[in-house]
Design an enzyme around this catalytic site. Structure first.
Site, PDB file in Angstrom:
ATOM      1  N   ARG A  14       0.846  -1.209   0.000  1.00 40.65           N
ATOM      2  CA  ARG A  14       0.000   0.000   0.000  1.00 40.65           C
ATOM      3  C   ARG A  14       0.869   1.243   0.000  1.00 40.65           C
ATOM      4  O   ARG A  14       2.109   1.158   0.070  1.00 40.65           O
ATOM      5  CB  ARG A  14      -0.976   0.003   1.190  1.00 40.65           C
ATOM      6  N   ASP A  63       8.847 -10.005   7.346  1.00 44.41           N
ATOM      7  CA  ASP A  63       9.082  -8.941   8.314  1.00 44.41           C
ATOM      8  C   ASP A  63      10.533  -8.481   8.119  1.00 44.41           C
ATOM      9  O   ASP A  63      11.468  -9.209   8.470  1.00 44.41           O
ATOM     10  CB  ASP A  63       8.866  -9.479   9.731  1.00 44.41           C
ATOM     11  N   SER A 142      13.330  10.248   5.179  1.00 42.61           N
ATOM     12  CA  SER A 142      12.255  11.215   5.469  1.00 42.61           C
ATOM     13  C   SER A 142      12.901  12.546   5.814  1.00 42.61           C
ATOM     14  O   SER A 142      14.019  12.569   6.354  1.00 42.61           O
ATOM     15  CB  SER A 142      11.428  10.740   6.662  1.00 42.61           C
ATOM     16  N   TYR A 155      11.529   7.762  15.146  1.00 43.13           N
ATOM     17  CA  TYR A 155      11.387   7.730  13.686  1.00 43.13           C
ATOM     18  C   TYR A 155      12.481   8.549  13.011  1.00 43.13           C
ATOM     19  O   TYR A 155      13.112   8.095  12.046  1.00 43.13           O
ATOM     20  CB  TYR A 155      10.002   8.278  13.323  1.00 43.13           C
TER      21      TYR A 155
HETATM   22  P1  NAP Z   1       2.108   2.927   4.940  1.00 43.07           P
HETATM   23  O1  NAP Z   1       1.038   3.386   4.032  1.00 43.07           O
HETATM   24  O2  NAP Z   1       1.867   2.861   6.405  1.00 43.07           O
HETATM   25  O3  NAP Z   1       2.617   1.475   4.410  1.00 43.07           O
HETATM   26  C1  NAP Z   1       3.638   0.828   5.099  1.00 43.07           C
HETATM   27  C2  NAP Z   1       4.089  -0.355   4.285  1.00 43.07           C
HETATM   28  O4  NAP Z   1       5.202  -0.968   4.976  1.00 43.07           O
HETATM   29  C3  NAP Z   1       3.038  -1.433   4.151  1.00 43.07           C
HETATM   30  O5  NAP Z   1       3.195  -2.027   2.875  1.00 43.07           O
HETATM   31  C4  NAP Z   1       3.398  -2.431   5.251  1.00 43.07           C
HETATM   32  O6  NAP Z   1       2.972  -3.765   4.965  1.00 43.07           O
HETATM   33  C5  NAP Z   1       4.908  -2.346   5.205  1.00 43.07           C
HETATM   34  N1  NAP Z   1       5.572  -2.753   6.440  1.00 43.07           N
HETATM   35  C6  NAP Z   1       5.441  -2.231   7.687  1.00 43.07           C
HETATM   36  N2  NAP Z   1       6.224  -2.886   8.559  1.00 43.07           N
HETATM   37  C7  NAP Z   1       6.859  -3.865   7.863  1.00 43.07           C
HETATM   38  C8  NAP Z   1       7.776  -4.886   8.203  1.00 43.07           C
HETATM   39  N3  NAP Z   1       8.219  -5.043   9.457  1.00 43.07           N
HETATM   40  N4  NAP Z   1       8.212  -5.710   7.223  1.00 43.07           N
HETATM   41  C9  NAP Z   1       7.780  -5.560   5.939  1.00 43.07           C
HETATM   42  N5  NAP Z   1       6.913  -4.613   5.562  1.00 43.07           N
HETATM   43  C10 NAP Z   1       6.453  -3.778   6.500  1.00 43.07           C
HETATM   44  O7  NAP Z   1       3.435   3.828   4.781  1.00 43.07           O
HETATM   45  P2  NAP Z   1       3.816   4.924   3.681  1.00 43.07           P
HETATM   46  O8  NAP Z   1       3.294   6.218   4.127  1.00 43.07           O
HETATM   47  O9  NAP Z   1       3.521   4.414   2.319  1.00 43.07           O
HETATM   48  O10 NAP Z   1       5.408   4.987   3.921  1.00 43.07           O
HETATM   49  C11 NAP Z   1       6.323   4.265   3.129  1.00 43.07           C
HETATM   50  C12 NAP Z   1       7.729   4.706   3.504  1.00 43.07           C
HETATM   51  O11 NAP Z   1       7.859   6.111   3.291  1.00 43.07           O
HETATM   52  C13 NAP Z   1       8.088   4.459   4.974  1.00 43.07           C
HETATM   53  O12 NAP Z   1       9.433   4.092   5.087  1.00 43.07           O
HETATM   54  C14 NAP Z   1       7.869   5.825   5.597  1.00 43.07           C
HETATM   55  O13 NAP Z   1       8.636   6.000   6.762  1.00 43.07           O
HETATM   56  C15 NAP Z   1       8.331   6.726   4.463  1.00 43.07           C
HETATM   57  N6  NAP Z   1       7.818   8.075   4.559  1.00 43.07           N
HETATM   58  C16 NAP Z   1       6.467   8.299   4.541  1.00 43.07           C
HETATM   59  C17 NAP Z   1       6.007   9.608   4.640  1.00 43.07           C
HETATM   60  C18 NAP Z   1       4.544   9.928   4.632  1.00 43.07           C
HETATM   61  O14 NAP Z   1       4.214  11.101   4.852  1.00 43.07           O
HETATM   62  N7  NAP Z   1       3.663   8.999   4.369  1.00 43.07           N
HETATM   63  C19 NAP Z   1       6.920  10.663   4.764  1.00 43.07           C
HETATM   64  C20 NAP Z   1       8.269  10.387   4.784  1.00 43.07           C
HETATM   65  C21 NAP Z   1       8.717   9.091   4.671  1.00 43.07           C
HETATM   66  P3  NAP Z   1       1.446  -4.272   5.360  1.00 43.07           P
HETATM   67  O15 NAP Z   1       0.511  -3.571   4.412  1.00 43.07           O
HETATM   68  O16 NAP Z   1       1.507  -5.737   5.149  1.00 43.07           O
HETATM   69  O17 NAP Z   1       1.219  -3.861   6.776  1.00 43.07           O
END
Ligand code: NAP
Length: 244
Positions: A14, A63, A142, A155
């Site tokens: 996702r 994981d 990030s 984080y």
């Molecule tokens: P998200 O929508 O919460 O999705 C998280 C994804 O990571 C999901 O596919 C989840 O799998 C997977 N995941 C979580 N823990 C895991 C583990 N232990 N092993 C394998 N997979 C795992 O997050 P997002 O917003 O798309 O963020 C993606 C990346 O961008 C992250 O590294 C986040 O820190 C970074 N980021 C996000 C933002 C933001 O504003 N959204 C900003 C800066 C950086 P499941 O679906 O199976 O749970």
């Protein structure tokens, strides 16, 4: 442009990871969709990109904080697809809270998934990349790891760690034709940011470009770095100007 190449994208069930998987598939890459528990969503991503772009996609439950699970997953991807050319370490979690009240587990688990998870995957892909005499690694950091964020000590430490990891990997593996770069998103509209509450209003005011990022904004930057031959050790902010 990436026809026949094999990309592992962690956290691709996702949000940003799903957009990265889709973007790389649109460029011709076959995709290993790594997820933690959300099997239905991971399968949905595979079905969508297979139907839309005619590439091969397969979901792998792993994981990323677990060293041995990552080893088994990388070995399985190699067995299924023949090799690995691209690794995108995108899986990440937040467990936000004020420092004075943060539980030990909130610190440890965020570091384990966000930072050690990237190490684990890089560690197990490196031998394949060395044998291939090339590889592309992109780690998702990030802006919190660059400028800090109150309530995110765990984080932002993990995301700053990603930057150090990226630069050391880039230096260590450059002579093998392997590049390692990072993308540092600002605030992107995904499940991770859906509960910002009243802080969201203030946040919007702090973004010079006046909107949240989209997963596609981040995927575009990853695609650029995957296809760049002469960029390594770079941290590319995609944040609407927050951290300039
Ligand atoms: P998200 O929508 O919460 O999705 C998280 C994804 O990571 C999901 O596919 C989840 O799998 C997977 N995941 C979580 N823990 C895991 C583990 N232990 N092993 C394998 N997979 C795992 O997050 P997002 O917003 O798309 O963020 C993606 C990346 O961008 C992250 O590294 C986040 O820190 C970074 N980021 C996000 C933002 C933001 O504003 N959204 C900003 C800066 C950086 P499941 O679906 O199976 O749970």
């Amino acid at each position: 442009m990436l026809k026949g190449q094999v990309a592992i994208v962690t956290g691709a069930s996702r949000g940003i990871g799903a957009a990265i998987a889709e973007k790389l598939a649109s460029m011709g890459a076959n995709i290993a969709v790594v997820y933690a528990g959300n099997e239905a969503k991971a399968q949905g991503v595979c079905e969508k990109i297979t139907a839309q772009y005619g590439v091969t996609a397969k979901a792998y439950k792993c994981d990323v904080s677990e060293f041995e699970e990552c080893k088994e997953t990388v070995n399985q991807v190699k067995a299924d697809f023949g090799t690995v050319n691209i690794l995108v370490n995108n899986a990440g979690i937040t467990k936000d809270g004020l420092l004075a009240m943060m539980k030990e587990d909130a610190f440890d688990s965020v570091i384990a998934t966000n930072l050690k998870g990237a190490f684990n995957m890089i560690r197990h892909c490196t031998g394949i990349f060395i044998r291939n005499k090339g590889g592309r690694i992109v780690n998702i950091s990030s802006v919190s790891g660059m400028i800090g964020n109150a309530g995110q000590t765990n984080y932002s430490a993990s995301k700053a760690g990603i930057i150090g990891l990226t630069k050391s990997v880039a230096r260590e593996l450059a002579s093998r034709g392997i590049t390692c770069n990072a993308v540092a998103p600002g605030f992107v509209a995904t499940d991770m940011t859906k509960d910002l509450g009243p802080a969201g209003e203030e946040l919007m005011k702090s973004i010079p470009l006046g909107r949240l990022g989209t997963p596609e904004d981040i995927a575009g930057a990853v695609a650029f770095l995957v296809t760049a031959d002469y960029i390594t050790g770079e941290v590319l902010k995609v944040d609407g100007g927050i951290a300039m």
